[in-house]
Scaffold this motif. Sequence first.
Motif, mmCIF file in Angstrom:
data_model
loop_
_atom_site.group_PDB
_atom_site.id
_atom_site.type_symbol
_atom_site.label_atom_id
_atom_site.label_comp_id
_atom_site.label_asym_id
_atom_site.label_seq_id
_atom_site.Cartn_x
_atom_site.Cartn_y
_atom_site.Cartn_z
ATOM 1 N N SER A 216 0.704 -1.246 0.150
ATOM 2 C CA SER A 216 -0.081 0.025 0.109
ATOM 3 C C SER A 216 0.856 1.408 -0.066
ATOM 4 C CB SER A 216 -0.868 -0.158 1.026
ATOM 5 O OG SER A 216 -0.248 -0.041 2.258
ATOM 6 N N SER A 217 2.131 1.242 0.212
ATOM 7 C CA SER A 217 3.012 2.406 -0.039
ATOM 8 C C SER A 217 3.094 2.763 -1.704
ATOM 9 C CB SER A 217 4.459 2.129 0.452
ATOM 10 O OG SER A 217 4.437 1.843 1.892
ATOM 11 N N TYR A 218 2.736 3.770 -1.903
ATOM 12 C CA TYR A 218 2.707 4.274 -3.567
ATOM 13 C C TYR A 218 3.407 5.323 -3.495
ATOM 14 C CZ TYR A 218 -0.789 7.376 -2.387
ATOM 15 O OH TYR A 218 -1.701 8.490 -1.561
ATOM 16 N N LYS A 219 4.122 6.103 -2.617
ATOM 17 C CA LYS A 219 4.909 7.250 -3.029
ATOM 18 C C LYS A 219 6.375 7.152 -2.237
ATOM 19 C CE LYS A 219 2.330 10.024 -5.448
ATOM 20 N NZ LYS A 219 2.609 10.356 -6.813
ATOM 21 N N VAL A 220 7.416 7.595 -2.961
ATOM 22 C CA VAL A 220 8.674 7.493 -2.575
ATOM 23 C C VAL A 220 9.392 8.835 -2.785
ATOM 24 C CG1 VAL A 220 9.668 6.727 -4.329
ATOM 25 C CG2 VAL A 220 10.783 6.336 -2.154
ATOM 26 N N GLY A 221 10.277 9.494 -1.738
ATOM 27 C CA GLY A 221 11.055 10.303 -1.982
ATOM 28 C C GLY A 221 12.273 10.118 -1.425
ATOM 29 N N CYS A 222 13.591 10.208 -2.018
ATOM 30 C CA CYS A 222 14.835 10.021 -1.369
ATOM 31 C C CYS A 222 15.666 11.146 -1.617
ATOM 32 C CB CYS A 222 15.486 8.894 -2.309
ATOM 33 S SG CYS A 222 14.534 7.410 -2.354
ATOM 34 N N ALA A 223 16.839 11.361 -0.802
ATOM 35 C CA ALA A 223 17.700 12.114 -0.844
ATOM 36 C C ALA A 223 19.255 11.762 -0.487
ATOM 37 C CB ALA A 223 17.416 13.371 -0.173
ATOM 38 N N ALA A 224 20.098 12.223 -0.800
ATOM 39 C CA ALA A 224 21.599 11.886 -0.464
ATOM 40 C C ALA A 224 22.601 12.992 0.065
ATOM 41 C CB ALA A 224 22.424 10.989 -1.841
ATOM 42 N N GLU A 225 23.055 12.913 1.126
ATOM 43 C CA GLU A 225 23.798 14.199 1.555
ATOM 44 C C GLU A 225 25.125 13.606 2.150
ATOM 45 O OE1 GLU A 225 22.836 17.477 2.191
ATOM 46 O OE2 GLU A 225 21.395 17.315 0.780
ATOM 47 N N LEU A 226 26.030 14.591 1.672
ATOM 48 C CA LEU A 226 27.679 14.726 2.237
ATOM 49 C C LEU A 226 27.674 14.824 3.623
ATOM 50 C CD1 LEU A 226 30.481 13.968 1.012
ATOM 51 C CD2 LEU A 226 30.580 16.380 0.650
ATOM 52 N N CYS A 227 28.404 14.122 4.331
ATOM 53 C CA CYS A 227 28.784 14.310 5.819
ATOM 54 C C CYS A 227 30.031 14.565 5.967
ATOM 55 C CB CYS A 227 28.111 13.215 6.713
ATOM 56 S SG CYS A 227 26.225 13.055 6.610
ATOM 57 N N PRO A 228 30.721 15.601 5.866
ATOM 58 C CA PRO A 228 32.015 15.816 5.983
ATOM 59 C C PRO A 228 32.632 15.440 7.332
ATOM 60 C CG PRO A 228 31.223 17.636 5.070
ATOM 61 C CD PRO A 228 30.135 17.036 5.631
ATOM 62 N N ASN A 229 32.186 15.483 8.291
ATOM 63 C CA ASN A 229 32.587 15.387 9.667
ATOM 64 C C ASN A 229 32.225 13.971 10.272
ATOM 65 O OD1 ASN A 229 33.816 17.788 10.044
ATOM 66 N ND2 ASN A 229 31.840 18.700 10.346
ATOM 67 N N PHE B 24 27.734 5.923 13.475
ATOM 68 C CA PHE B 24 28.343 4.748 12.316
ATOM 69 C C PHE B 24 29.820 5.053 12.465
ATOM 70 C CE2 PHE B 24 29.726 3.904 7.804
ATOM 71 C CZ PHE B 24 29.099 2.645 7.897
ATOM 72 N N ASN B 25 30.410 6.314 12.013
ATOM 73 C CA ASN B 25 31.897 6.527 12.246
ATOM 74 C C ASN B 25 32.338 7.913 12.088
ATOM 75 O OD1 ASN B 25 32.306 6.974 9.381
ATOM 76 N ND2 ASN B 25 32.683 4.737 9.218
ATOM 77 N N ASN B 26 33.530 8.178 12.323
ATOM 78 C CA ASN B 26 33.841 9.895 11.857
ATOM 79 C C ASN B 26 34.503 9.987 10.640
ATOM 80 O OD1 ASN B 26 36.232 8.398 12.366
ATOM 81 N ND2 ASN B 26 36.764 9.481 14.248
ATOM 82 N N ARG B 27 34.284 9.254 9.712
ATOM 83 C CA ARG B 27 34.887 9.233 8.325
ATOM 84 C C ARG B 27 33.782 10.277 7.626
ATOM 85 N NH1 ARG B 27 37.660 3.741 6.604
ATOM 86 N NH2 ARG B 27 38.553 3.141 8.578
ATOM 87 N N GLU B 28 34.409 10.772 6.590
ATOM 88 C CA GLU B 28 33.613 11.479 5.529
ATOM 89 C C GLU B 28 32.605 10.581 4.993
ATOM 90 O OE1 GLU B 28 34.201 15.131 2.328
ATOM 91 O OE2 GLU B 28 35.293 13.037 1.996
ATOM 92 N N GLY B 29 31.307 10.830 4.886
ATOM 93 C CA GLY B 29 30.630 9.644 4.310
ATOM 94 C C GLY B 29 29.087 10.384 3.746
ATOM 95 N N VAL B 30 28.306 9.462 3.260
ATOM 96 C CA VAL B 30 26.968 9.740 2.796
ATOM 97 C C VAL B 30 25.893 9.112 3.574
ATOM 98 C CG1 VAL B 30 25.702 9.578 0.591
ATOM 99 C CG2 VAL B 30 28.060 10.033 0.297
ATOM 100 N N VAL B 31 24.829 9.895 3.532
ATOM 101 C CA VAL B 31 23.639 9.454 4.388
ATOM 102 C C VAL B 31 22.651 9.398 3.051
ATOM 103 C CG1 VAL B 31 21.793 9.784 5.909
ATOM 104 C CG2 VAL B 31 24.032 10.062 6.796
ATOM 105 N N PHE B 32 22.085 8.293 2.926
ATOM 106 C CA PHE B 32 20.829 8.246 1.805
ATOM 107 C C PHE B 32 19.732 7.782 2.524
ATOM 108 C CE2 PHE B 32 18.983 5.163 -1.389
ATOM 109 C CZ PHE B 32 18.566 6.225 -2.204
ATOM 110 N N VAL B 33 18.607 8.698 2.326
ATOM 111 C CA VAL B 33 17.285 8.486 3.251
ATOM 112 C C VAL B 33 16.233 8.236 2.023
ATOM 113 C CG1 VAL B 33 15.614 9.382 4.511
ATOM 114 C CG2 VAL B 33 18.293 9.634 4.997
ATOM 115 N N CYS B 34 15.375 7.521 2.296
ATOM 116 C CA CYS B 34 14.074 7.432 1.381
ATOM 117 C C CYS B 34 12.989 7.117 2.590
ATOM 118 C CB CYS B 34 14.022 6.019 0.566
ATOM 119 S SG CYS B 34 15.168 6.151 -1.114
#
Length: 274
Positions: A145-158, A163-173
């Motif tokens: 019954s889920s019929y809509k999605v919206g996603c984003a990717a953001e850079l995390c320099p710090n 998770f950890n303290n390395r520069e990484g990416v968080v991807f959320v839907c």
Amino acid sequence: MGSRVDLLLWAWIVLDSGVCSVVLPEITDGKFIDECVREHNRARSSVNPPASDMLYMTWDEALAITARAWAKHCVFDHNPRLKDVSSVHPTFSSVGENIWTGYPPSSFDATKAIKKWVDEKADYNYERNTCSKVCGHYTQVVWGSSYKVGCAAELCPNGVKYFNNREGVVFVCNYATAGNTNRRRPYETKGAACSGCEGTCSDSLCRDQKRDSQQRYSWTPYWDPTPDRDPSLDATHTGSSYVTILVVRPVGLIFTFITAYAVHHYYPDVFCYE
């Protein structure tokens, strides 16, 4: 000589400031949108056993705005505001969420990130509706019954909290309506694929023109850490940054070298302070 090196080093720092080594897709990027929608529907149309009521999933701008707002916090945990749905979407009655994080940022790929969630199907038993390990990301992806999605990717320099303290990416839907509710199975299997549809059937998914239509929103969640950014201008800003990096800065660097050389030629003692 040392002074001229100092000048050129200063010029390079000024010209190089603000240049990001990784360019992540914006939520208005058509290719990114198509990729996220395609990979979700690929998983939904291939569930086993086949679903009789699986809705075709389309993009929702407000869900993407919410996903981006939470991803900016660089936290590997679910958005606590999901319990207050009015703070995460202006119209839907419930919103679900999946999160992925990883490093280095240059390795980010939306298709691979979504596949990580889908691969949890190996740990899910539909008949018993149980998980042998973690499978909640998968069941949200294929929630009928889920019929809509919206996603984003953001850079995390710090780094990414929890998770950890390395520069990484968080991807959320984010998803609407939310899945993983009331301990139900993610979809029904009563009859053949699409047999429970109230519209048309395409690739084993239920389609409906009104439900599948796109809607524009003039809305930003109050908890967005940078609410002044207008998402409709993201593509323009991205294009401008490319022009700045590829054209303006190299020209400025050349001009700085020429100026430094000319000043040293006509005023050789200006930079001598030994």
